[in-house]
Design a protein around this motif. Structure first.
Motif, PDB file in Angstrom:
ATOM      1  N   UNK A  98       0.841  -1.214   0.000  1.00  0.00           N
ATOM      2  CA  UNK A  98       0.000   0.000   0.000  1.00  0.00           C
ATOM      3  C   UNK A  98       0.869   1.253   0.000  1.00  0.00           C
ATOM      4  N   UNK A  99       1.959   1.228   0.746  1.00  0.00           N
ATOM      5  CA  UNK A  99       2.865   2.381   0.779  1.00  0.00           C
ATOM      6  C   UNK A  99       3.474   2.630  -0.598  1.00  0.00           C
ATOM      7  N   UNK A 100       3.818   1.564  -1.303  1.00  0.00           N
ATOM      8  CA  UNK A 100       4.369   1.703  -2.646  1.00  0.00           C
ATOM      9  C   UNK A 100       3.333   2.310  -3.593  1.00  0.00           C
ATOM     10  N   UNK A 101       2.098   1.858  -3.497  1.00  0.00           N
ATOM     11  CA  UNK A 101       1.024   2.443  -4.315  1.00  0.00           C
ATOM     12  C   UNK A 101       0.836   3.916  -3.966  1.00  0.00           C
ATOM     13  N   UNK A 127       5.386   5.690   3.521  1.00  0.00           N
ATOM     14  CA  UNK A 127       5.267   6.334   2.206  1.00  0.00           C
ATOM     15  C   UNK A 127       6.599   6.975   1.820  1.00  0.00           C
ATOM     16  N   UNK A 128       7.277   7.595   2.789  1.00  0.00           N
ATOM     17  CA  UNK A 128       8.591   8.193   2.507  1.00  0.00           C
ATOM     18  C   UNK A 128       9.593   7.111   2.089  1.00  0.00           C
ATOM     19  N   UNK A 129       9.560   5.970   2.750  1.00  0.00           N
ATOM     20  CA  UNK A 129      10.448   4.853   2.361  1.00  0.00           C
ATOM     21  C   UNK A 129      10.098   4.365   0.954  1.00  0.00           C
ATOM     22  N   UNK A 134      10.680   4.151  -5.230  1.00  0.00           N
ATOM     23  CA  UNK A 134      10.143   4.590  -6.524  1.00  0.00           C
ATOM     24  C   UNK A 134      11.113   5.542  -7.215  1.00  0.00           C
ATOM     25  N   UNK A 135      11.641   6.514  -6.461  1.00  0.00           N
ATOM     26  CA  UNK A 135      12.526   7.519  -7.058  1.00  0.00           C
ATOM     27  C   UNK A 135      13.810   6.902  -7.593  1.00  0.00           C
ATOM     28  N   UNK A 136      14.333   5.943  -6.878  1.00  0.00           N
ATOM     29  CA  UNK A 136      15.581   5.307  -7.325  1.00  0.00           C
ATOM     30  C   UNK A 136      15.306   4.403  -8.520  1.00  0.00           C
ATOM     31  N   UNK A 137      14.105   3.821  -8.545  1.00  0.00           N
ATOM     32  CA  UNK A 137      13.650   3.076  -9.709  1.00  0.00           C
ATOM     33  C   UNK A 137      14.424   1.835 -10.085  1.00  0.00           C
ATOM     34  N   UNK A 138      15.031   1.161  -9.134  1.00  0.00           N
ATOM     35  CA  UNK A 138      15.721  -0.092  -9.431  1.00  0.00           C
ATOM     36  C   UNK A 138      14.631  -1.158  -9.607  1.00  0.00           C
ATOM     37  N   UNK A 156      13.873   0.545   0.688  1.00  0.00           N
ATOM     38  CA  UNK A 156      14.411   1.911   0.761  1.00  0.00           C
ATOM     39  C   UNK A 156      15.891   1.884   1.099  1.00  0.00           C
ATOM     40  N   UNK A 157      16.277   1.022   2.029  1.00  0.00           N
ATOM     41  CA  UNK A 157      17.691   0.919   2.401  1.00  0.00           C
ATOM     42  C   UNK A 157      18.526   0.439   1.216  1.00  0.00           C
ATOM     43  N   UNK A 158      18.029  -0.553   0.498  1.00  0.00           N
ATOM     44  CA  UNK A 158      18.745  -1.056  -0.682  1.00  0.00           C
ATOM     45  C   UNK A 158      18.844   0.038  -1.742  1.00  0.00           C
ATOM     46  N   UNK A 159      17.764   0.782  -1.909  1.00  0.00           N
ATOM     47  CA  UNK A 159      17.729   1.836  -2.928  1.00  0.00           C
ATOM     48  C   UNK A 159      18.727   2.943  -2.656  1.00  0.00           C
TER      49      UNK A 159
END
Length: 177
Positions: A98-101, A127-129, A134-138, A156-159
């Motif tokens: 849900x956070x990703x959506x 949502x911030x994570x 999403x922003x890093x887009x891997x 988020x940590x991996x990104x």
């Protein structure tokens, strides 16, 4: 038919659940039309996929904004609520999904972080994570969160890790005489 970017924010059904939908479409046909807006699917992505898998012709209906004379940003907002409501009430998504959506739709719908978190019943931190993912887009990380293979906090940590540089071959030494 092409999928609207807001509708792409949601996880596709897979496995047994998708197989059951395909079997239902084969046996009974499509019971609920797929909703479109400006020639893009906004509700019924999985039904469209099931029709393709079942080799059945899908049927469509066009979404009408409540006020067709509203400003574009107001129509975008109404479209967001329609898509969110149709998808959130039918799914059993994890907090990370849900956070990703929410993070994906935040920019598309012009939402604040607080609004996105509230609308998807997740924390602002989640949502911030997800926004970092999403922003890093891997693609592999986004897909892992979508499939609930890893929590959004891990994604988020991996990104945030630096991208690996391709390894360079060792320099070639000229032959010695």
């Amino acid at each position: 038919m092409q999928i609207h970017p807001m509708a792409q924010a949601f996880v596709l059904i897979e496995g047994k659940e998708f197989e059951e939908l395909v079997a239902s479409v084969k046996k009974h046909g499509l019971r609920e039309k797929i909703t479109t807006y400006e020639k893009q699917v906004i509700d019924g992505v999985n039904r469209q996929r099931a029709c393709e898998a079942a080799k059945k012709t899908p049927s469509y209906k066009e979404w009408e904004p409540p006020d067709p004379f509203a400003k574009p940003e107001e129509i975008r907002r109404e479209l967001y609520f329609f898509i969110r409501d149709k998808n959130c009430t039918r799914r059993h998504e994890s907090v990370s999904q849900r956070a990703l959506s929410a993070a994906t739709l935040r920019d598309l719908a012009g939402l604040t972080l607080v609004e996105a978190a509230r609308d998807f019943d997740v924390s602002e931190r989640s949502v911030a994570s997800a926004a970092k993912v999403v922003e890093r887009g891997v693609p592999e990380v986004v897909e892992a969160v979508k499939k609930n293979a890893i929590p959004v906090s891990v994604g988020a940590a991996i990104s945030q890790l630096p991208a690996a540089e391709p390894s360079k071959p060792p320099p070639v030494q000229p032959p010695q005489q």
